[in-house]
Design an enzyme around this catalytic site. Structure first.
Site, short mmCIF file in Angstrom:
data_model
loop_
_atom_site.label_atom_id
_atom_site.label_comp_id
_atom_site.label_asym_id
_atom_site.label_seq_id
_atom_site.Cartn_x
_atom_site.Cartn_y
_atom_site.Cartn_z
N ARG A 1 19.52 -65.01 42.81
CA ARG A 1 18.52 -64.81 41.69
C ARG A 1 19.30 -64.38 40.19
O ARG A 1 20.59 -64.36 40.61
CB ARG A 1 17.50 -63.80 41.75
CG ARG A 1 17.96 -62.29 42.06
CD ARG A 1 16.79 -61.38 42.32
NE ARG A 1 17.35 -60.07 42.54
CZ ARG A 1 16.27 -59.18 42.75
NH1 ARG A 1 15.09 -59.31 43.04
NH2 ARG A 1 16.86 -57.67 43.18
N THR B 1 21.54 -62.55 37.94
CA THR B 1 22.22 -61.44 37.99
C THR B 1 22.90 -60.91 36.74
O THR B 1 23.33 -59.92 36.46
CB THR B 1 23.58 -61.85 38.89
OG1 THR B 1 24.20 -62.69 38.31
CG2 THR B 1 23.10 -62.14 40.41
N TRP C 1 32.81 -73.06 36.13
CA TRP C 1 32.11 -74.30 36.45
C TRP C 1 32.91 -75.65 35.33
O TRP C 1 33.09 -76.61 36.03
CB TRP C 1 30.64 -74.32 35.67
CG TRP C 1 29.63 -73.66 36.47
CD1 TRP C 1 28.78 -72.46 36.00
CD2 TRP C 1 29.19 -73.85 37.58
NE1 TRP C 1 27.86 -72.20 36.88
CE2 TRP C 1 28.26 -72.86 37.86
CE3 TRP C 1 29.61 -74.89 38.73
CZ2 TRP C 1 27.46 -72.94 39.21
CZ3 TRP C 1 28.68 -74.78 39.68
CH2 TRP C 1 27.84 -73.90 39.92
N SER D 1 26.89 -81.30 40.99
CA SER D 1 26.02 -80.88 39.95
C SER D 1 24.63 -80.68 40.97
O SER D 1 23.99 -79.74 40.12
CB SER D 1 25.86 -82.31 39.30
OG SER D 1 24.76 -82.24 38.32
N HIS E 1 24.80 -76.99 41.30
CA HIS E 1 24.68 -76.22 40.07
C HIS E 1 23.24 -76.13 39.77
O HIS E 1 22.74 -75.02 39.60
CB HIS E 1 25.69 -76.85 39.05
CG HIS E 1 25.71 -76.23 37.63
ND1 HIS E 1 26.67 -76.53 36.85
CD2 HIS E 1 25.31 -75.09 37.28
CE1 HIS E 1 26.63 -75.73 35.90
NE2 HIS E 1 25.86 -74.64 36.00
N ARG F 1 17.70 -75.78 31.50
CA ARG F 1 18.79 -75.89 32.33
C ARG F 1 18.62 -77.14 33.24
O ARG F 1 19.83 -77.64 33.81
CB ARG F 1 19.03 -74.49 33.26
CG ARG F 1 19.54 -73.52 32.41
CD ARG F 1 19.89 -72.34 33.41
NE ARG F 1 20.04 -70.92 32.74
CZ ARG F 1 20.86 -70.10 32.94
NH1 ARG F 1 21.51 -70.26 33.91
NH2 ARG F 1 20.94 -69.07 32.35
N CYS G 1 31.28 -62.20 39.88
CA CYS G 1 30.00 -61.32 40.41
C CYS G 1 29.93 -61.63 41.77
O CYS G 1 29.98 -62.56 42.35
CB CYS G 1 28.76 -62.03 39.66
SG CYS G 1 27.40 -61.94 40.56
N CYS H 1 27.18 -63.40 43.45
CA CYS H 1 27.03 -65.13 43.01
C CYS H 1 28.12 -65.69 43.84
O CYS H 1 28.02 -66.63 44.39
CB CYS H 1 27.32 -65.09 41.75
SG CYS H 1 26.41 -64.37 40.48
P1 FAD Z 1 25.96 -72.82 32.92
O1 FAD Z 1 24.98 -72.75 34.23
O2 FAD Z 1 27.04 -71.84 33.12
O3 FAD Z 1 26.64 -74.26 32.81
C1 FAD Z 1 27.83 -74.48 32.08
C2 FAD Z 1 27.95 -75.90 31.68
O4 FAD Z 1 27.65 -77.01 32.66
C3 FAD Z 1 26.54 -76.03 30.72
O5 FAD Z 1 26.70 -75.94 29.48
C4 FAD Z 1 26.20 -77.69 30.90
O6 FAD Z 1 27.05 -78.40 30.16
C5 FAD Z 1 26.88 -77.90 32.39
N1 FAD Z 1 25.66 -77.91 33.45
C6 FAD Z 1 24.64 -77.07 33.57
N2 FAD Z 1 24.06 -77.53 34.76
C7 FAD Z 1 24.81 -78.54 35.23
C8 FAD Z 1 24.38 -79.37 36.27
N3 FAD Z 1 23.53 -79.26 37.38
N4 FAD Z 1 25.19 -80.61 36.46
C9 FAD Z 1 26.26 -80.77 35.45
N5 FAD Z 1 26.42 -80.17 34.43
C10 FAD Z 1 25.65 -78.91 34.34
N6 FAD Z 1 24.13 -66.42 37.89
C11 FAD Z 1 23.18 -65.64 38.20
O7 FAD Z 1 22.35 -64.94 37.27
N7 FAD Z 1 22.85 -65.43 39.67
C12 FAD Z 1 23.49 -66.07 40.72
O8 FAD Z 1 23.31 -65.99 41.77
C13 FAD Z 1 24.67 -66.79 39.94
N8 FAD Z 1 25.39 -67.48 41.14
C14 FAD Z 1 26.51 -68.35 40.53
C15 FAD Z 1 27.29 -68.99 41.51
C16 FAD Z 1 28.59 -69.48 40.82
C17 FAD Z 1 29.54 -70.38 42.11
C18 FAD Z 1 28.78 -69.61 39.46
C19 FAD Z 1 30.33 -70.17 39.03
C20 FAD Z 1 27.92 -69.07 38.71
C21 FAD Z 1 26.82 -68.38 39.05
N9 FAD Z 1 26.10 -67.75 38.23
C22 FAD Z 1 25.02 -66.94 38.75
C23 FAD Z 1 26.21 -68.02 36.86
C24 FAD Z 1 25.28 -69.10 36.29
O9 FAD Z 1 25.57 -70.35 37.09
C25 FAD Z 1 25.47 -69.51 34.61
O10 FAD Z 1 27.00 -69.76 34.60
C26 FAD Z 1 25.05 -68.47 33.73
O11 FAD Z 1 23.86 -68.26 33.99
C27 FAD Z 1 25.37 -68.90 32.48
O12 FAD Z 1 24.42 -70.18 32.28
P2 FAD Z 1 24.59 -71.21 30.97
O13 FAD Z 1 23.32 -71.42 30.63
O14 FAD Z 1 25.92 -70.65 30.09
O15 FAD Z 1 25.14 -72.31 31.78
#
Ligand code: FAD
Length: 357
Positions: A84, A86, A97, A154, A157, A186, A283, A286
């Protein structure tokens, strides 16, 4: 959010959205029971390996990122660690990413998948690229296998994002709740991301289905009571039945061309890198779920693209998989099934909001 209603066939599978929708409640119910069982509940992993790609992993000091292990230090009780929100975000999370997409996705991105414009082909030998017409180069760069690879990443993600949005922390009230705006921005506003959650679910179901005889013969003893072990097998059988019907992924159409072996090696190398990048997630919580799900997907792809029926025969190959691979595979399928349940919740929230306006 209207985009979140999906119908029709799912590309590169023999399944449609409606089929997955129709089985997901039952799948989710059975998997929820299964992952409570001692065998699937505890996951062993070395969570504190050094990041092999950059010196600092940008450790997240947020209390939401912390976890504790049980007994021997390397076992984690997954039911105590919900996936969830974090608070892990910003440049450190984005760097992970970015590295996954830019360096380990064959140069594919959402943009070039949608526009059809692709980067230079990376898997064909230079001599071959030269003889290809420009259009052919483009399609070669976006060949089926690479698109599958991109969808797997993707989709993962998008599933993680769905969990974050579904159990979102309101920092002001301290309450956890589904955050519709988070889900829209998202996931739902990029329909292909949602499609890939379904795609990954089918891929995992197909792998579980092919592994059926092996899973049925696996030794689930030693972790719980006799009753636990019996129930584990019974519930697993129900999951296998669903997987048999809905796991309509056709792996036989992949890795067939002239360069199949080169491509498969690249595919494996890229995905191995992605699993190693998980050591750079700052984290702990995560990182744990990142490791479980990349292991689960890697196991699924090994089953689909590497192993034939003889290799999958439990009598011929009883040591085929480690326990952690089996636990990861089932828990990863559970994560995706749970994401699809969350999507349902978001659709209902959207309808309520629409009706209230
Ligand atoms: P992010 O999700 O960081 O995305 C970065 C960029 O990737 C976006 O700007 C977009 O251009 C692109 N993007 C986004 N989604 C997709 C997609 N589906 N396909 C293709 N491109 C895409 N956070 C938590 O709160 N809880 C967790 O359990 C958690 N687990 C994680 C596990 C991993 C392996 C990683 C790397 C990160 C995790 N995070 C977690 C962090 C979370 O995924 C996001 O990075 C964070 O919430 C910031 O989100 P953001 O809106 O900046 O975009």
């Amino acid at each position: 959010c209207h985009n979140s209603i999906l119908t029709g066939p799912i590309e590169t599978t023999m399944c449609d959205y409606e089929t997955i929708e129709s089985v997901n409640d039952e799948l989710f119910g059975n998997l929820s029971e299964l992952v409570e069982k001692p065998f699937f509940r505890y996951f062993q992993v070395d969570l504190y390996r050094e990041c092999p790609f950059w010196p600092d992993d940008g450790s997240c000091n947020n209390p939401g990122c912390a976890i504790t292990s049980v007994d021997e230090g390397e076992y984690f009780d997954l039911r105590l660690v919900p996936e969830r929100y974090t608070g892990y975000s910003g440049k450190d999370a984005q760097r992970v990413w970015k590295s996954i997409y830019e360096e380990n996705c064959f140069g594919l991105s959402e943009l070039n998948l949608m526009t059809g414009k692709s980067p230079a082909p990376v898997s064909l030998p230079d001599t071959m690229i030269e003889v290809l017409h420009e259009d052919e180069q483009e399609s070669a760069a976006q060949c089926l296998e690479k698109r599958v690879y991109y969808k797997v990443i993707s989709g993962l993600h998008a599933s993680i994002s769905t969990h974050i949005c579904h159990e979102y922390l309101n920092q002001t009230t301290g309450e956890w709740h589904p955050n519709l705006n988070c889900f829209i921005s998202r996931v739902a506003s990029h329909p292909e991301r949602l499609q890939y959650i379904y795609f990954d679910t089918i891929l995992l179901l197909r792998a579980v289905s092919r592994l059926g005889p092996y899973l049925s013969a696996f030794d689930y003893c030693s972790t719980g009571t006799h009753e636990d072990d019996k129930e584990t097998l019974q519930t697993l059988t129900k999951v296998l039945d669903i997987a048999k019907d809905a796991g309509a992924f056709d792996e036989s159409i992949l890795f067939r061309g002239e360069n199949a072996n080169i491509l498969k090696e690249e595919f494996k190398t890229h995905f191995r890198n992605v699993t190693r990048i998980m050591d750079c997630v700052g984290c702990d919580k995560c990182r744990l779920w990142g490791k479980i799900q990349t292991t689960g997907l890697a196991t699924a792809m090994k089953i689909l693209f590497e192993l034939d029926e003889t290799a999958l025969d439990p009598r011929a190959n009883s040591d085929l998989l480690q326990r952690s691979e089996v636990v990861a595979l089932v828990n990863t399928l559970f994560r995706f099934s749970e994401s699809l349940k969350a999507v349902d919740t978001f659709r209902k929230l959207w309808q309520e909001m629409d009706a209230a306006e």
